[in-house]
Design an enzyme around this catalytic site. Structure first.
Site, PDB file in Angstrom:
ATOM      1  N   TYR A 213      50.864  42.186  40.852  1.00 48.41           N
ATOM      2  CA  TYR A 213      49.457  42.514  40.563  1.00 48.41           C
ATOM      3  C   TYR A 213      48.737  41.343  39.869  1.00 48.41           C
ATOM      4  CZ  TYR A 213      45.422  44.701  38.317  1.00 48.41           C
ATOM      5  OH  TYR A 213      44.146  44.971  37.880  1.00 48.41           O
TER       6      TYR A 213
ATOM      7  N   SER B   4      39.595  41.395  40.450  1.00 44.27           N
ATOM      8  CA  SER B   4      39.685  42.706  41.122  1.00 44.27           C
ATOM      9  C   SER B   4      39.177  42.728  42.561  1.00 44.27           C
ATOM     10  CB  SER B   4      38.931  43.761  40.318  1.00 44.27           C
ATOM     11  OG  SER B   4      39.707  44.142  39.227  1.00 44.27           O
TER      12      SER B   4
ATOM     13  N   VAL C 292      36.430  40.478  37.288  1.00 44.40           N
ATOM     14  CA  VAL C 292      36.040  39.955  35.966  1.00 44.40           C
ATOM     15  C   VAL C 292      35.969  38.428  35.914  1.00 44.40           C
ATOM     16  CG1 VAL C 292      36.710  41.965  34.576  1.00 44.40           C
ATOM     17  CG2 VAL C 292      38.401  40.179  35.045  1.00 44.40           C
TER      18      VAL C 292
ATOM     19  N   TYR D 103      33.313  50.497  39.337  1.00 41.02           N
ATOM     20  CA  TYR D 103      33.791  51.343  38.238  1.00 41.02           C
ATOM     21  C   TYR D 103      32.682  52.271  37.734  1.00 41.02           C
ATOM     22  CZ  TYR D 103      36.652  47.220  38.670  1.00 41.02           C
ATOM     23  OH  TYR D 103      37.364  46.194  39.180  1.00 41.02           O
TER      24      TYR D 103
ATOM     25  N   LYS E 188      41.724  43.579  45.055  1.00 43.77           N
ATOM     26  CA  LYS E 188      42.163  44.971  45.323  1.00 43.77           C
ATOM     27  C   LYS E 188      41.747  45.430  46.723  1.00 43.77           C
ATOM     28  CE  LYS E 188      41.821  46.207  40.401  1.00 43.77           C
ATOM     29  NZ  LYS E 188      40.907  46.775  39.385  1.00 43.77           N
TER      30      LYS E 188
HETATM   31  N1  GLN Z   1      43.218  41.382  36.369  1.00 44.14           N
HETATM   32  C1  GLN Z   1      42.160  42.139  35.770  1.00 44.14           C
HETATM   33  C2  GLN Z   1      42.729  43.310  34.994  1.00 44.14           C
HETATM   34  O1  GLN Z   1      43.641  43.919  35.454  1.00 44.14           O
HETATM   35  C3  GLN Z   1      41.249  42.627  36.850  1.00 44.14           C
HETATM   36  C4  GLN Z   1      40.106  43.472  36.319  1.00 44.14           C
HETATM   37  C5  GLN Z   1      38.807  43.279  37.046  1.00 44.14           C
HETATM   38  O2  GLN Z   1      38.565  42.271  37.709  1.00 44.14           O
HETATM   39  N2  GLN Z   1      37.920  44.233  36.884  1.00 44.14           N
HETATM   40  O3  GLN Z   1      42.303  43.618  33.913  1.00 44.14           O
END
Ligand code: GLN
Length: 304
Positions: A189, A64, A258, A240, A67
């Site tokens: 994505y 993530s 993650v 989050y 992003k």
């Molecule tokens: N690719 C992961 C997902 O979409 C990214 C989530 C994350 O890093 N928090 O679940």
């Protein structure tokens, strides 16, 4: 002058002793192949001095954290129009939650939760001639490094198990907030999330957020105003349902993934990336959080 190197060395010693390193994210099966005991940290200051400890040059899945790059690229391309399709409020929910999306009729709370990032991905898929290639070129450019790449195995692994993201994309489609087809947008994505980078490379790319939109090579990618907004979003939404805790403990804007990476920054001072694959129950790196808390406590440097 703060002795960053001693602080990073002390952090590494503390994390070496940690008994509970958290849990590896195995909902993307390919991520589970990482050695739980890895730990790296790299700090780059405004004057471009580098400090590091541990496995700071080893690449891992940034997930993530990507992003922030897609958001930056989309803001550079369409500016304020972005906010017609995604909001700027913290969600207080886990990164992949869908209930608010339905309640709020397909407008994601912010661009750093999965549904918001999927809308940003859709915008890039619409605007770019060769979305995956063009986005990769953008990241390589801000990093000043042509070796950064997608990890096809991780992208494929997430595609096989990404049911929640398929659900999000389908919901967005049903509310007319996805222009392209679900498969194409999610392919983009999953690839952006599969980028592999080291702590040193992550810190290099985040330099523009401490330097008013100018990257290390002095190219300008974002305006001062856009940097202000992206940093604000990282502070309020980057972790989050743990954004409050991160502000409380660390006191810096930042973004987690993650794969166990966290990047954080203090405008006009430094940016720092930490990596430890084990996550806490909110999906943020357990020792990465501890490391950054120690960094801002020891140096007394935070936005507050
Ligand atoms: N690719 C992961 C997902 O979409 C990214 C989530 C994350 O890093 N928090 O679940």
């Amino acid at each position: 002058m703060v002795d960053f190197q001693s602080v990073l060395d002390a952090i590494k010693e503390t994390t070496d002793k940690a008994k509970d390193r958290g849990q590896i994210a195995d909902y993307i099966p390919e991520l589970a192949n990482v050695d739980m005991h890895k730990f790296g940290i790299h700090l780059l200051d405004l004057e471009q001095h580098n400090f590091s400890a541990g496995n700071s040059n080893e690449r891992f899945s940034i997930q993530s954290i990507s992003k922030v790059y897609t958001l930056s690229m989309a803001m550079g391309l369409i500016g304020e129009k972005l906010w017609e399709r995604v909001d700027v409020e913290p969600s207080g929910d886990p990164f992949n939650h869908l209930s608010l999306l339905e309640l709020e009729k397909g407008i994601p709370r912010n661009p750093l939760i999965n549904p918001g990032a999927i809308v940003v991905a859709d915008i890039l898929v619409s605007l770019l001639d060769h979305p995956k290639e063009d986005f990769l070129a953008f990241v390589r450019n801000i990093a000043g490094d042509n070796m950064i790449d997608y990890d096809e195995k991780i992208a494929a692994s997430e595609k096989l198990t990404g049911f929640h993201n398929y659900a999000a994309a389908n919901l967005l489609k049903s509310y007319n907030n996805l222009e392209n087809d679900v498969e194409t947008v999610l392919d983009f994505y999953f690839h952006q999330c599969s980028l592999t980078m080291s702590c040193a490379e992550l810190a290099n790319t985040f330099y523009m957020f401490i330097n008013n939109g100018k990257c290390r090579k002095n190219n300008t990618f974002l305006t001062k105003g856009q940097v202000k907004r992206i940093n604000a979003l990282m502070l309020t939404c980057g972790f989050y349902d743990e954004a409050g805790e991160f502000a409380f403990e660390v006191g810096l804007p930042g973004k987690s993934g993650v794969g166990g990476g966290i990047v954080a920054l203090l405008p006009n001072k430094f940016c720092v990336a930490a990596w430890s694959p084990g996550l806490n129950d909110k999906g943020n790196s357990k020792l990465g959080m501890l490391a950054l808390e120690k960094l801002t406590t020891e140096t007394e440097l935070s936005i507050f």
